[in-house]
Motif scaffolding. Structure first.
Motif, PDB file in Angstrom:
ATOM      1  N   LEU A  21      37.024 -47.275  31.317  1.00  0.00           N
ATOM      2  CA  LEU A  21      36.309 -48.552  31.407  1.00  0.00           C
ATOM      3  C   LEU A  21      37.214 -49.714  31.781  1.00  0.00           C
ATOM      4  O   LEU A  21      36.775 -50.691  32.405  1.00  0.00           O
ATOM      5  N   GLY A  22      38.469 -49.626  31.382  1.00  0.00           N
ATOM      6  CA  GLY A  22      39.368 -50.759  31.536  1.00  0.00           C
ATOM      7  C   GLY A  22      39.374 -51.598  30.261  1.00  0.00           C
ATOM      8  O   GLY A  22      38.400 -51.596  29.488  1.00  0.00           O
ATOM      9  N   ARG A  23      40.458 -52.318  30.044  1.00  0.00           N
ATOM     10  CA  ARG A  23      40.639 -53.047  28.787  1.00  0.00           C
ATOM     11  C   ARG A  23      39.509 -54.028  28.501  1.00  0.00           C
ATOM     12  O   ARG A  23      38.922 -54.031  27.414  1.00  0.00           O
ATOM     13  N   ILE A  24      39.185 -54.880  29.473  1.00  0.00           N
ATOM     14  CA  ILE A  24      38.221 -55.953  29.226  1.00  0.00           C
ATOM     15  C   ILE A  24      36.839 -55.385  28.906  1.00  0.00           C
ATOM     16  O   ILE A  24      36.184 -55.800  27.938  1.00  0.00           O
ATOM     17  N   GLU A  25      36.382 -54.418  29.713  1.00  0.00           N
ATOM     18  CA  GLU A  25      35.054 -53.856  29.485  1.00  0.00           C
ATOM     19  C   GLU A  25      34.994 -53.059  28.177  1.00  0.00           C
ATOM     20  O   GLU A  25      33.991 -53.100  27.452  1.00  0.00           O
TER      21      GLU A  25
END
Length: 351
Positions: A21-25
């Motif tokens: 997902l990636g860090r922010i999501e």
């Protein structure tokens, strides 16, 4: 569901979801903020320990923990991850302990109460020494832990709090001022303390963990600091010395009663308390040094009085504590008990 009951496989699944997902999501999906305390290290990457630990619960228990249900610190997420073999590190370094400030203050004193630069050989040497001290766990340190820049800043925090300094003080804490004032009031004694800490670290005597697994020294205090307090406690636990002290007292016709309050374990508990009493080393380490302990330096003390002696510095002697107890007994005797208070209160007047 028991909080913290997570498996290594569940953590790896949470990490995989984070990467996908990636860090922010990932953080937004599970309502977590950026890590403020500890980071999980895995295959060269860093992850917020709280977010990963919370989401790992989803794979083991069906749903993730909410951010408000636990902390990311060493009492929760960081401890859970370490327990199953993961490595964590602190986002920021721990506050300076008294033992560390004593060494820094001694360096400032020897420099004429002036701060030192990061490239000063004495600062570099102290930086290496502080990194050897076992006060702070590895997980609580980051890559800048007590580096020369940090040590140099601490010397200026201390120097700019000196009474003769006329400029604006740098950022520092109350403990910096407390230790500074002790050096100004008792420079020779505090120098001995600093030298004893130094010698213990360089010789290896203080490189063992300062706390036993079943012990917490947070309620104890000593002028020397945490490391020497731990050494002092280990001295008091020397079973051979304690047996010799007890045998000497009994041979001289004495009783195994507390030298401060007079409590006698056998008189109160019968056979269960027979032969029991704690042993207190009256002379602090910075005064006694590392020589052989004399029986005359040991006092027989009950557990309550022992804790009260060590609770805050300066430590009272058993005689001084006895005088305090005797003076208080007269005051306490004049305070009505709760039962008496009830008997003489409004309800009693209406009876």
């Amino acid at each position: 569901m028991r909080k913290g009951a997570i498996t290594r496989d569940a953590v790896l699944k949470a990490i995989a979801e984070y990467d996908e997902l990636g860090r922010i999501e990932f953080l937004a999906k599970y309502r977590f903020n950026e890590a403020r305390s500890y980071l999980l290290l895995h295959e060269g990457r860093e992850y917020g320990s709280k977010a990963i630990a919370g989401v790992a619960h989803k794979w083991d228990h069906g749903h993730a923990l909410l951010p408000e249900e636990f902390s990311g610190g060493k009492d929760h997420a960081a401890a859970w991850l370490q327990r199953i073999g993961f490595k964590v590190k602190s986002v920021k370094n721990p506050d300076w302990a008294r033992d560390e400030i004593i060494l820094a203050c001694h360096l400032v004193m020897t420099n004429g109460w002036k701060g030192l630069d990061a490239n000063d050989p004495r600062v570099i040497e102290l930086s290496g020494l502080l990194q050897l001290m076992p006060i702070h766990a590895e997980a609580d340190r980051n890559e800048k832990f007590r580096n020369p820049n940090g040590v140099a800043r601490k010397t200026f925090d201390i120097a700019t709090r000196h009474p003769d300094y006329r400029g604006k003080p740098t950022n520092g804490g109350a403990l910096d001022i407390e230790v500074l004032n002790e050096f100004l009031a008792r420079s020779a004694q505090m120098t001995e303390v600093a030298q004893l800490i130094r010698q213990g670290i360089t010789a290896g005597g203080l490189q063992t963990p300062p706390l036993d697994d079943d012990e917490d020294l947070d309620d104890y205090s000593a002028p020397e600091g945490r490391l020497l307090m731990s050494r002092h406690k280990r001295r008091e636990r020397n079973k051979g010395l304690r047996r010799k002290k007890i045998a000497t007292v009994l041979k001289q016709g004495g009783a195994l009663a507390c030298e401060a309050c007079g409590f006698d374990f056998e008189a109160v508990y019968g056979d269960r308390g027979s032969g029991y009493i704690e042993c207190h080393h009256v002379v602090p380490l910075h005064e006694a040094g590392e020589g052989q302990t004399k029986l005359s330096e040991l006092a027989l003390i009950c557990a309550n009085c022992h804790r009260m002696i060590h609770r805050c510095a300066p430590w009272p002697t058993p005689k001084e504590l006895r005088n305090l107890i005797e003076s208080r007994r007269g005051t306490v005797a004049r305070v009505p008990s709760q039962q008496n208070a009830k008997a003489t209160g409004p309800a009693a007047d209406r009876a």
